[in-house]
Design a protein around this motif. Structure first.
Motif, short mmCIF file in Angstrom:
data_model
loop_
_atom_site.label_atom_id
_atom_site.label_comp_id
_atom_site.label_asym_id
_atom_site.label_seq_id
_atom_site.Cartn_x
_atom_site.Cartn_y
_atom_site.Cartn_z
N PRO B 72 56.52 24.02 40.57
CA PRO B 72 56.04 25.73 39.98
C PRO B 72 57.95 26.18 41.11
N ALA B 73 56.95 26.73 42.47
CA ALA B 73 57.85 26.85 43.85
C ALA B 73 59.67 26.14 43.06
N ILE B 77 60.74 30.77 39.64
CA ILE B 77 60.42 32.11 39.48
C ILE B 77 58.83 32.78 40.57
N ALA B 78 59.06 33.86 39.61
CA ALA B 78 58.58 35.19 40.87
C ALA B 78 57.16 35.27 39.79
N TYR B 87 46.98 36.87 49.75
CA TYR B 87 46.28 35.72 50.06
C TYR B 87 45.63 37.06 51.42
N ASN B 95 52.28 38.54 53.98
CA ASN B 95 51.65 37.84 52.38
C ASN B 95 53.67 37.89 51.93
N LEU B 98 56.08 34.71 52.98
CA LEU B 98 55.35 33.37 53.19
C LEU B 98 56.13 32.30 52.10
N ALA B 99 56.54 32.88 51.47
CA ALA B 99 57.63 31.76 50.30
C ALA B 99 58.38 31.19 51.14
N GLN B 102 57.70 29.51 54.23
CA GLN B 102 58.06 28.46 53.99
C GLN B 102 59.31 27.50 53.48
N ARG B 146 55.85 41.28 46.75
CA ARG B 146 55.53 40.17 47.39
C ARG B 146 57.16 38.27 46.38
N ARG B 150 61.80 37.29 47.18
CA ARG B 150 62.23 35.70 46.81
C ARG B 150 63.04 35.49 46.12
#
Ligand SMILES: Nc1ncnc2c1ncn2[C@@H]1O[C@H](COP(=O)(O)OP(=O)(O)O)[C@@H](O)[C@H]1O
Ligand SMILES: [Mg+2]
Lengths: 306, 332
Positions: B72-73, B77-78, B87, B95, B98-99, B102, B146, B150
């Motif tokens: 998925p990551a 796609i969000a 979270y 929140n 985070l992506a 990471q 969130r 991304r």
């Protein structure tokens, strides 16, 4: 017009059974013990109020204090082994069990939990048999894989006995942290985990960054339960090593020390007053630990509503 | 960029087929809405696009690349979930960041991206709060933020408004539409609410029981439904379905929208009894009963007064009728 509220008797009536039972079974014995620790017998065997003199003896008389500090240190080690082995292993097992890809997870869950419901008598005795250098199966099994040289009479050596018993206790009770953490992990909504998947937080980093923070409150509860359980422990040591907690008191913890003192053992005469003194000291230690948890740790742990 | 292609996509949970062969292309920058009754497989289809659910057969392609087996990551796609799925232990800022964190993006860049998203959604003042300290509408905006941070190729929304109250729903709907214009990103939006579908979509995909019933622009579906299901689903209040033979028309079922029925004192084509009246101020909905056709809804502009059980007569414009065969397929 100030109208007086009627006395709400039903509150008293409904609370009464619980309060009475709790008082009879918990409060009265507790205060009885605290009270008993303030008395002792004089030469003529009459009961005498001695104030804190029993505590002075326990902590000041080298014979008493040596045994007490030995038991306390052993107990602390016993607790430490549980915290370092039982709880991390419990968390790890729960994390593995909650993985949707694991097959037979219900079987593993049950198998790991079963020792918890076994009697400590069986557990102590079985492990004594397994580890016995004479009729145990441990030497034979190690021999079969060529590791016989590693075998030692673990329960019989001063340096190993306590750790061995602590690990046996870990084996028996690891199911409890596992179950509690497992339940906590299941309560994390799937969508939060899926959001993490979408954000690229997967595998171990998902565990550390998402799951672990969300189960911290449960880990706190487990720690305090372990603390209270370990500092009240008695049965496993008693069954495996007897009340003398051998070899040479290497496995003596507060529970066994209290037992010997209170009821007497072999040549030692029972002394209820000194026994009550030790029980009071144990109560104080646990009280301090629990208060520390409640006020210093739990207030900092956030509970999350999903 | 953000083009999505689905080719003969199916999904079965054990023996139950939930998605039964979907072919669909969503163009770059398009706002595509999946609409259908509860349980028809909208969420499942969306989750397959996201990669949260495996595809049983068929291909999912994003920008021409087959992503069936991509995590998925890695699909860029969000997704915005119905329950927000924030979270709970992280602040609004964390929140949203985070992506990127990471992915190893430098701190300054993360801060810049989150601040920008926060400004777009007026979340500036809430950045240090945790989800528990936010209202439902604010949580939903954080969830959208969130997703924005991304910079995904594709936004997926699964019924994002269904936990909000009516006023907030309208407001957030407008906000999402504005966001789509500002970002120009491809968005796929799932809802069971046809009003949301009509107001937001460039193109609507009507689903029923795991199949695509019709794809088209909102007005296309409204003016030219392919079958009784789409005709009944799009438009509110629902289209009336009348018995064609009883009316002397060459069709099994004749559809007429409540807004295309008119009242005719005395000389109408249909006579019916008023059974219930809903006065909404701007419009009045009259529910009438006819022995052969059943319950019929009439939508009148402005305020009207009728007595229950009053007999009224209705008229319709033949050009505004929809004709369907026995299987519910559109004839003309
Ligand atoms: N994990 C699952 N296992 C089995 N059946 C499922 C699962 N997820 C969804 N379904 C079934 O698939 C159908 C479509 O579900 P869903 O996509 O959630 O519908 P909706 O259109 O309301 O979002 C439902 O009948 C549901 O019961
Ligand atoms: Mg759904």
């Amino acid at each position: 017009m100030a109208q007086r509220k009627p006395v709400r008797w039903h509150i008293v009536v409904f609370l009464a059974p619980a309060v009475l039972v709790y008082t009879a079974l918990m409060i009265v014995p507790l205060f009885g013990t605290l009270n008993l620790s303030l008395f002792n017998l004089d030469e003529t065997k009459t009961r005498l109020f001695v104030g804190l003199a029993n505590f002075a003896t326990l902590f000041g008389d080298p014979r008493w204090s040596g045994a007490f500090w030995n038991a306390l240190a052993n107990n602390a080690w016993f607790f430490l082994v549980h915290m370092l082995v039982q709880n991390p292993v419990g968390i790890l097992l729960a994390a593995l069990l909650s993985s949707p890809r694991l097959r037979f997870s219900a079987f593993y869950r049950t198998a790991i939990f079963i020792p918890t419901i076994l009697s400590f008598v069986i557990v102590g005795f079985v492990w004594k048999l397994i580890l016995s250098p004479i009729w145990g199966i441990a030497p034979g099994m190690l021999d079969a894989v060529g590791l016989k040289s590693l075998f030692a009479p673990w329960l019989g050596k001063e340096e190993y006995a306590l750790t061995t018993l602590a690990l046996i206790s870990v084996w028996q009770f690891v199911g409890i942290p596992m179950m509690l953490i497992y339940a906590a992990l299941l309560s994390i909504p799937d969508e939060v985990i899926e959001a993490a998947e979408m954000d690229g937080v997967t595998g171990w980093s998902q565990f550390w960054k998402i799951k672990l923070p969300l189960i911290l409150p449960s880990i706190g509860i487990i720690s305090i339960l372990t603390f209270v359980g370990n500092f009240n422990a008695f049965d496993l040591i008693y069954v495996a090593q007897g009340a003398l907690a051998g070899p040479n008191f290497a496995t003596d913890i507060l529970g066994t020390f209290l037992y010997r003192t209170f009821f007497g053992f072999q040549l030692q005469l029972g002394d209820p007053h000194m026994g009550a003194t030790i029980a009071t000291a144990m109560f104080g230690i646990i009280l301090v630990g629990v208060c520390f948890y409640l006020f210093a740790i739990q207030t900092r742990l956030r509970r999350y509503q999903f | 960029m953000g083009t999505l292609n689905l080719t003969k996509v199916t999904k079965s949970f054990g023996a139950t087929d939930v998605i039964k062969g979907v072919d669909l292309t969503v163009n770059d920058g398009e706002f595509c809405v999946f609409v259908g009754p509860s349980g028809c497989g909208k969420s499942t289809l969306l989750r397959m696009i996201a990669g949260l659910e495996d595809v049983s057969s068929g291909d999912v392609m994003i920008d021409g690349r087959r992503v069936n087996d991509v995590a998925p990551a890695k699909r860029e796609i969000a997704m915005v979930f119905q329950s927000y799925a924030l979270y709970p232990h992280l602040t609004v800022r964390d929140n949203m960041g985070l992506a990127l964190k990471q992915a190893g993006v430098p701190k300054a860049e993360i801060a810049q991206a989150t601040d920008k998203a926060a400004a777009m959604l007026s979340l500036d003042a809430l950045m240090e709060r945790r989800p528990a300290e936010l209202s439902g509408g604010q949580r939903q905006r954080v969830a959208i933020g969130r997703a924005i941070v991304r910079r995904p190729k594709l936004f997926l929304f699964d019924e994002p408004l269904s936990n909000l109250d009516a006023a907030l729903r309208v407001q957030t709907r407008i906000e999402i539409a504005r966001l789509h214009r500002d970002l120009g990103a491809t968005m796929i939006y799932v809802t069971h609410d046809q009003v949301e579908a009509m107001t937001l979509a460039d193109r609507i995909v009507v689903l029923r029981a795991g199949r695509v019933e019709q794809v088209g622009a909102p007005m296309e579906l409204y003016n030219n439904p392919a079958n009784t299901f789409v005709a009944g689903f799009i438009g509110s209040p629902q289209m009336n379905f009348l018995n064609g033979e009883a009316l002397g028309l060459r069709a099994a079922t004749v559809g007429v929208r409540p807004e295309h029925l008119t009242l005719d004192r005395g000389a109408g084509k249909l006579v019916a009894k008023v059974s219930h009246l809903e006065k909404l101020g701007g419009e009045t909905l009259v529910y009438v009963v006819n022995p052969t056709h059943g319950l019929i809804t009439i939508r009148l502009f402005g305020e009207h007064e009728f007595a229950v059980d009053e007999e009224i007569s209705l008229n319709y414009d033949e050009n505004k009728l929809f004709f369907f065969d026995e299987d519910g397929q559109r004839l003309y």
